[in-house]
Design a protein around this motif. Structure first.
Motif, PDB file in Angstrom:
ATOM      1  N   ARG A 103       0.836  -1.201   0.000  1.00 18.95           N
ATOM      2  CA  ARG A 103       0.000   0.000   0.000  1.00 18.95           C
ATOM      3  C   ARG A 103       0.869   1.248   0.000  1.00 18.95           C
ATOM      4  NH1 ARG A 103      -5.457  -1.363   3.523  1.00 18.95           N
ATOM      5  NH2 ARG A 103      -6.134  -2.948   2.059  1.00 18.95           N
ATOM      6  N   ASP A 244      -3.750  -2.784   8.516  1.00 19.85           N
ATOM      7  CA  ASP A 244      -5.063  -2.255   8.129  1.00 19.85           C
ATOM      8  C   ASP A 244      -5.200  -0.827   8.651  1.00 19.85           C
ATOM      9  OD1 ASP A 244      -7.795  -2.247   7.266  1.00 19.85           O
ATOM     10  OD2 ASP A 244      -8.399  -2.622   9.337  1.00 19.85           O
ATOM     11  N   ASP A 248      -4.571   3.039   6.474  1.00 20.89           N
ATOM     12  CA  ASP A 248      -5.600   4.078   6.361  1.00 20.89           C
ATOM     13  C   ASP A 248      -5.030   5.414   6.837  1.00 20.89           C
ATOM     14  OD1 ASP A 248      -7.644   2.400   5.418  1.00 20.89           O
ATOM     15  OD2 ASP A 248      -9.134   3.324   6.738  1.00 20.89           O
TER      16      ASP A 248
END
Ligand code: IPM
Ligand code: MG
Length: 353
Positions: A103, A244, A248
């Motif tokens: 990510r 996770d 974000d």
């Protein structure tokens, strides 16, 4: 180049439609791209009663890569846990053994004002979060809600095997070798045994990468440092749940979660590619969603699964160009820029391509 496209729910169909146009353009320019589409998430629940139909898993399994829009929405929130749209996503990650989730959080210079942090804190930000995706408390057994001594308890299990930690650590070290050779591993070893093992195995694996400077950070501190001084980080590696949450947080440093792609890879670089954002039910069907994260996910696919660096860079350059031309969807709009919808943004990327 067999690509399985799973539009999903909410804004998923709108944003993948624009990515499909980019893929079609690349095909007319000579890339041997073949597309199949299938259902996942709430749309699969509506059509077939389950969030991940066997036919979808079959197509995804046969393809070289999967492009996913987004899943979920309030319509399906009341369903039993095993039929919720999110279960489709977790199911495909686990079934295809997509254990390495990459990510990136990149701040495009044109969007420096989109961040809620001061420009000098985030200017030039380029972090890669490597999140383990098929283990940890997400999948650990036992789990459940049950009666114990006359009261209801809920419980989950945080668990990692040495092999699971080692393989994600290698992915992160390899990526660090291609970037600044700095890797920060995030854990909670002051409290959790599971992450003590994580730290031990990552430290051991570092011996095979003498050129990479490894550091460790506790997850609470990492969450704080990400907003205090995010540019201290280059590559971060962490478990499924911490990843996770931190991904974000990192995405919002860039002010525009609508811009960030992601890749989830197996051991052979077969991958599923998806925007980092969700299905945004509030704007679904309105033609407002930002398709750039999905288009940039196509670029990641070209790079990581197909080794087509040139085509990947071409797509990324097209995106940079439309930003430089001043086009903005609502999520990244600011005064003086031209606000456009999903399809017009797609038109501009195709023209730039
Ligand atoms: C993500 C999402 C998923 C996750 C949900 C939708 C199951 O938050 O991809 O980060 O928790 O992994
Ligand atoms: Mg998440």
């Amino acid at each position: 180049m067999k690509i399985c496209v799973l539009p999903g729910d909410g804004i998923g169909p709108e944003i993948t439609a624009q990515a499909l146009r980019v893929l079609a353009a690349l095909r007319s320019d000579g890339l041997p791209i073949e597309i199949e589409q299938a259902l996942i998430g709430g749309s699969a629940v509506d059509a077939e009663g389950v969030p991940l139909p066997a036919s979808t898993l079959g197509l995804a399994g046969e393809a070289d890569a999967v492009l996913l829009g987004a899943v979920g929405g309030p319509k399906w929130d009341g369903l039993p846990r095993d039929r919720r749209p999110e279960r489709g996503l977790l199911g495909i990650r686990k079934s295809l053994e997509l254990f390495a989730n990459l990510r990136p959080a990149i701040l495009y210079p044109e969007l420096a004002n989109a961040s809620t942090l001061k420009p000098e804190v985030v200017a030039g930000l380029d972090i890669m979060i490597v999140r383990e995706l098929t283990g940890d408390i997400y999948f650990g057994q036992p789990r459940g809600i049950e009666q114990r001594d006359g009261e209801t308890v809920g419980f989950n299990t945080m668990i990692y095997s040495e092999a699971e930690i080692r393989r994600i650590a290698r992915v992160a070290f390899d990526i660090a070798m291609k970037r600044s050779r700095r890797l920060c591993s995030v854990d909670k070893m002051n409290v959790l045994e599971c992450t003590q093992l994580w730290r031990d195995v990552v430290t051991e694996e570092a011996k095979s990468y003498p050129d990479v400077e490894l550091s460790h950070m506790l997850v609470d501190n990492a969450a704080m440092q990400l907003v205090r001084n995010p540019k201290q980080f280059d590559v971060m590696v962490t478990g499924n749940m911490f990843g996770d949450i931190l991904s974000d947080e990192a995405s919002m440093l860039t002010g525009s979660i609508g811009m960030l792609p992601s890749a989830s890879l197996d051991a052979a670089n077969k991958g599923m590619y998806e925007p980092s954002h969700g299905s945004a039910p509030d704007i679904a069907g309105k033609g407002l969603a930002n398709p750039l994260a999905t288009i940039l996910s196509v670029a990641m696919m070209l790079r990581y699964t197909f080794g087509q660096e040139e085509a990947a860079a071409r797509v990324e350059d097209a995106v940079k160009r439309v930003l430089a031309e001043g086009l903005r969807t609502a999520d990244i709009h600011e005064k003086g820029k031209r606000q456009v919808g999903t399809a017009a943004m797609g038109d501009a990327v195709l023209a730039a391509l």
